[in-house]
Design a protein around this motif. Sequence first.
Motif, PDB file in Angstrom:
ATOM      1  N   PRO A   5     -15.158  40.594  52.798  1.00 50.37           N
ATOM      2  CA  PRO A   5     -16.052  39.628  53.451  1.00 50.37           C
ATOM      3  C   PRO A   5     -17.127  39.142  52.491  1.00 50.37           C
ATOM      4  O   PRO A   5     -17.696  39.931  51.726  1.00 50.37           O
ATOM      5  CB  PRO A   5     -16.667  40.439  54.596  1.00 50.37           C
ATOM      6  CG  PRO A   5     -15.809  41.620  54.767  1.00 50.37           C
ATOM      7  CD  PRO A   5     -15.143  41.898  53.457  1.00 50.37           C
ATOM      8  N   ARG A   6     -17.386  37.852  52.551  1.00 48.90           N
ATOM      9  CA  ARG A   6     -18.416  37.271  51.681  1.00 48.90           C
ATOM     10  C   ARG A   6     -19.749  37.268  52.438  1.00 48.90           C
ATOM     11  O   ARG A   6     -19.838  36.718  53.533  1.00 48.90           O
ATOM     12  CB  ARG A   6     -18.010  35.853  51.257  1.00 48.90           C
ATOM     13  CG  ARG A   6     -16.891  35.928  50.217  1.00 48.90           C
ATOM     14  CD  ARG A   6     -16.280  34.583  49.898  1.00 48.90           C
ATOM     15  NE  ARG A   6     -17.173  33.587  49.337  1.00 48.90           N
ATOM     16  CZ  ARG A   6     -17.667  33.581  48.100  1.00 48.90           C
ATOM     17  NH1 ARG A   6     -17.358  34.568  47.256  1.00 48.90           N
ATOM     18  NH2 ARG A   6     -18.462  32.611  47.683  1.00 48.90           N
ATOM     19  N   ILE A   7     -20.740  37.914  51.852  1.00 50.09           N
ATOM     20  CA  ILE A   7     -22.001  38.096  52.575  1.00 50.09           C
ATOM     21  C   ILE A   7     -23.208  37.643  51.755  1.00 50.09           C
ATOM     22  O   ILE A   7     -23.191  37.659  50.521  1.00 50.09           O
ATOM     23  CB  ILE A   7     -22.222  39.563  53.027  1.00 50.09           C
ATOM     24  CG1 ILE A   7     -22.647  40.465  51.871  1.00 50.09           C
ATOM     25  CG2 ILE A   7     -20.994  40.139  53.703  1.00 50.09           C
ATOM     26  CD1 ILE A   7     -23.150  41.813  52.349  1.00 50.09           C
ATOM     27  N   ILE A   8     -24.218  37.232  52.483  1.00 48.81           N
ATOM     28  CA  ILE A   8     -25.566  37.059  51.912  1.00 48.81           C
ATOM     29  C   ILE A   8     -26.431  38.152  52.522  1.00 48.81           C
ATOM     30  O   ILE A   8     -26.491  38.298  53.749  1.00 48.81           O
ATOM     31  CB  ILE A   8     -26.155  35.672  52.238  1.00 48.81           C
ATOM     32  CG1 ILE A   8     -25.292  34.554  51.633  1.00 48.81           C
ATOM     33  CG2 ILE A   8     -27.588  35.574  51.704  1.00 48.81           C
ATOM     34  CD1 ILE A   8     -25.728  33.140  52.030  1.00 48.81           C
ATOM     35  N   LEU A   9     -27.047  38.939  51.655  1.00 51.54           N
ATOM     36  CA  LEU A   9     -27.878  40.049  52.112  1.00 51.54           C
ATOM     37  C   LEU A   9     -29.334  39.599  52.116  1.00 51.54           C
ATOM     38  O   LEU A   9     -29.870  39.202  51.070  1.00 51.54           O
ATOM     39  CB  LEU A   9     -27.682  41.241  51.160  1.00 51.54           C
ATOM     40  CG  LEU A   9     -28.225  42.580  51.596  1.00 51.54           C
ATOM     41  CD1 LEU A   9     -27.499  43.110  52.836  1.00 51.54           C
ATOM     42  CD2 LEU A   9     -28.085  43.600  50.453  1.00 51.54           C
ATOM     43  N   ALA A  28     -18.424  44.558  49.668  1.00 50.31           N
ATOM     44  CA  ALA A  28     -18.385  43.161  50.109  1.00 50.31           C
ATOM     45  C   ALA A  28     -18.234  42.263  48.894  1.00 50.31           C
ATOM     46  O   ALA A  28     -18.286  42.723  47.751  1.00 50.31           O
ATOM     47  CB  ALA A  28     -19.675  42.816  50.853  1.00 50.31           C
ATOM     48  N   ASP A  29     -18.029  41.004  49.139  1.00 52.82           N
ATOM     49  CA  ASP A  29     -18.140  40.012  48.089  1.00 52.82           C
ATOM     50  C   ASP A  29     -19.552  39.447  48.245  1.00 52.82           C
ATOM     51  O   ASP A  29     -19.800  38.634  49.141  1.00 52.82           O
ATOM     52  CB  ASP A  29     -17.050  38.945  48.314  1.00 52.82           C
ATOM     53  CG  ASP A  29     -16.834  38.097  47.094  1.00 52.82           C
ATOM     54  OD1 ASP A  29     -17.630  38.231  46.146  1.00 52.82           O
ATOM     55  OD2 ASP A  29     -15.884  37.299  47.105  1.00 52.82           O
ATOM     56  N   LEU A  30     -20.449  39.946  47.440  1.00 53.48           N
ATOM     57  CA  LEU A  30     -21.871  39.623  47.608  1.00 53.48           C
ATOM     58  C   LEU A  30     -22.142  38.262  46.971  1.00 53.48           C
ATOM     59  O   LEU A  30     -22.047  38.091  45.757  1.00 53.48           O
ATOM     60  CB  LEU A  30     -22.731  40.720  46.972  1.00 53.48           C
ATOM     61  CG  LEU A  30     -24.238  40.601  47.121  1.00 53.48           C
ATOM     62  CD1 LEU A  30     -24.662  40.547  48.588  1.00 53.48           C
ATOM     63  CD2 LEU A  30     -24.932  41.787  46.432  1.00 53.48           C
ATOM     64  N   VAL A  31     -22.491  37.306  47.804  1.00 53.29           N
ATOM     65  CA  VAL A  31     -22.683  35.922  47.360  1.00 53.29           C
ATOM     66  C   VAL A  31     -24.101  35.721  46.857  1.00 53.29           C
ATOM     67  O   VAL A  31     -24.338  35.020  45.857  1.00 53.29           O
ATOM     68  CB  VAL A  31     -22.378  34.964  48.541  1.00 53.29           C
ATOM     69  CG1 VAL A  31     -22.747  33.538  48.207  1.00 53.29           C
ATOM     70  CG2 VAL A  31     -20.913  35.080  48.947  1.00 53.29           C
ATOM     71  N   GLY A  32     -25.059  36.302  47.536  1.00 53.97           N
ATOM     72  CA  GLY A  32     -26.454  36.118  47.143  1.00 53.97           C
ATOM     73  C   GLY A  32     -27.354  37.067  47.896  1.00 53.97           C
ATOM     74  O   GLY A  32     -26.950  37.682  48.892  1.00 53.97           O
ATOM     75  N   ILE A  33     -28.575  37.182  47.379  1.00 56.09           N
ATOM     76  CA  ILE A  33     -29.591  38.044  47.999  1.00 56.09           C
ATOM     77  C   ILE A  33     -30.809  37.180  48.278  1.00 56.09           C
ATOM     78  O   ILE A  33     -31.250  36.415  47.405  1.00 56.09           O
ATOM     79  CB  ILE A  33     -29.965  39.204  47.051  1.00 56.09           C
ATOM     80  CG1 ILE A  33     -28.752  40.135  46.812  1.00 56.09           C
ATOM     81  CG2 ILE A  33     -31.153  39.991  47.598  1.00 56.09           C
ATOM     82  CD1 ILE A  33     -28.999  41.230  45.774  1.00 56.09           C
ATOM     83  N   LEU A 117     -19.404  32.459  55.958  1.00 52.36           N
ATOM     84  CA  LEU A 117     -20.132  33.570  55.320  1.00 52.36           C
ATOM     85  C   LEU A 117     -20.734  34.468  56.399  1.00 52.36           C
ATOM     86  O   LEU A 117     -21.038  34.030  57.507  1.00 52.36           O
ATOM     87  CB  LEU A 117     -21.260  33.025  54.440  1.00 52.36           C
ATOM     88  CG  LEU A 117     -20.836  32.194  53.221  1.00 52.36           C
ATOM     89  CD1 LEU A 117     -22.065  31.582  52.566  1.00 52.36           C
ATOM     90  CD2 LEU A 117     -20.067  33.061  52.225  1.00 52.36           C
ATOM     91  N   HIS A 118     -20.916  35.731  56.045  1.00 52.93           N
ATOM     92  CA  HIS A 118     -21.652  36.664  56.908  1.00 52.93           C
ATOM     93  C   HIS A 118     -23.087  36.756  56.385  1.00 52.93           C
ATOM     94  O   HIS A 118     -23.298  37.023  55.199  1.00 52.93           O
ATOM     95  CB  HIS A 118     -21.037  38.069  56.859  1.00 52.93           C
ATOM     96  CG  HIS A 118     -19.662  38.145  57.444  1.00 52.93           C
ATOM     97  ND1 HIS A 118     -19.433  38.489  58.751  1.00 52.93           N
ATOM     98  CD2 HIS A 118     -18.446  37.910  56.886  1.00 52.93           C
ATOM     99  CE1 HIS A 118     -18.133  38.482  58.990  1.00 52.93           C
ATOM    100  NE2 HIS A 118     -17.506  38.127  57.875  1.00 52.93           N
ATOM    101  N   CYS A 241     -25.626  50.549  57.103  1.00 51.59           N
ATOM    102  CA  CYS A 241     -24.751  50.462  58.289  1.00 51.59           C
ATOM    103  C   CYS A 241     -24.439  49.009  58.635  1.00 51.59           C
ATOM    104  O   CYS A 241     -23.327  48.703  59.086  1.00 51.59           O
ATOM    105  CB  CYS A 241     -25.405  51.150  59.487  1.00 51.59           C
ATOM    106  SG  CYS A 241     -25.574  52.927  59.279  1.00 51.59           S
ATOM    107  N   ALA A 242     -25.404  48.107  58.418  1.00 52.16           N
ATOM    108  CA  ALA A 242     -25.149  46.695  58.737  1.00 52.16           C
ATOM    109  C   ALA A 242     -24.114  46.110  57.779  1.00 52.16           C
ATOM    110  O   ALA A 242     -23.233  45.346  58.190  1.00 52.16           O
ATOM    111  CB  ALA A 242     -26.453  45.904  58.682  1.00 52.16           C
ATOM    112  N   VAL A 243     -24.218  46.477  56.511  1.00 54.99           N
ATOM    113  CA  VAL A 243     -23.219  46.006  55.531  1.00 54.99           C
ATOM    114  C   VAL A 243     -21.837  46.539  55.902  1.00 54.99           C
ATOM    115  O   VAL A 243     -20.853  45.790  55.938  1.00 54.99           O
ATOM    116  CB  VAL A 243     -23.609  46.485  54.108  1.00 54.99           C
ATOM    117  CG1 VAL A 243     -22.503  46.177  53.118  1.00 54.99           C
ATOM    118  CG2 VAL A 243     -24.931  45.862  53.677  1.00 54.99           C
TER     119      VAL A 243
END
Length: 309
Positions: A5-9, A28-33, A117-118, A241-243
Amino acid sequence: MNNRPRIILDCDPGVDDAFAVVAAARWADLVGITTVAGNVSLACTTNNALRLRDLLGLEVPVHAGAEGPLKGTPVFADHVHGVDGLGGLDLPEPTSGPDSENAIEYLVETTRAEEGLHLVPIGPLTNIALALKADPSLAHRVASITLMGGSTQGLGNVTAGAEFNIYADPEAAEIVFQSDSPLTMIGLNLTHQVQVGAPEISFCQAVDSPVGAAMTHLLEFYADFYRNHLQAETGAMHDPCAVLAVTHPELFTFSPRAVSVETTGTHTRGMTVVDERGNGSDQTPNCAVAYQGEAAAIIDLIKQAIAES
Ligand code: BDR
Ligand code: CA
């Protein structure tokens, strides 16, 4: 190609936020923070996100967001996370600054450029609310907003009824909960099942890497807080846990619920009101609420992420 899953944290590091960054980088596939004021000031949370980016060798943008809540003054949790937010962790100053100071624009533009995106907010919901206000259709472009915050059954940690991330900006939280987004709530009722302590410290000590050393320090600091302030030998590992609810949803059980945020109560401001009346309810669910987590498997994934970073 990978199909993670592609996520923005969206984060406020924050001791447990740091573990969420490690988990996101691995699973995850971390897209950005994006960063927000929360556990400590925006300047500190952004600096910490940048230092964690360097520690993990991540090539992701970091965008700084809101300096304070929609209403009132910032509420910090530096008594839990230390004045710098990372328990005095000795990391070098960041090699570069934030990619922008406009996390709101980044959230709007990135979700326009790529649907599905998530968003994973693990701090106060100010940035997400401002992005939804700027562009309400964001709600329909994301695969989910999977947030750490709130709780079922009126369980709080800042006050008797309010969890920190919601308490720090209840107006923002209510905007997010009523936004018609595909929402998942990872509240204290879930994260309190995921307890870490001495065994996890020993595990991190045995990881012979800068990440292992950093996570050891953070866990030792966290354990001291729980021991000294709450007379507990373990503490809840909230934010990862959210990730993991996004990357490993099979480890969680969810039920659809109508959730709203109390913004005016004298004793209950910042409380999430979760309608658990079942068939007797006249409200339409707006949120998937996590109830059970497979704690051992969740902790194993966090440990694996640390060992492999
Ligand atoms: C939440 O509050 C913060 O202090 C933690 O980082 C977590 O996001 C737990 O209530
Ligand atoms: Ca947090």
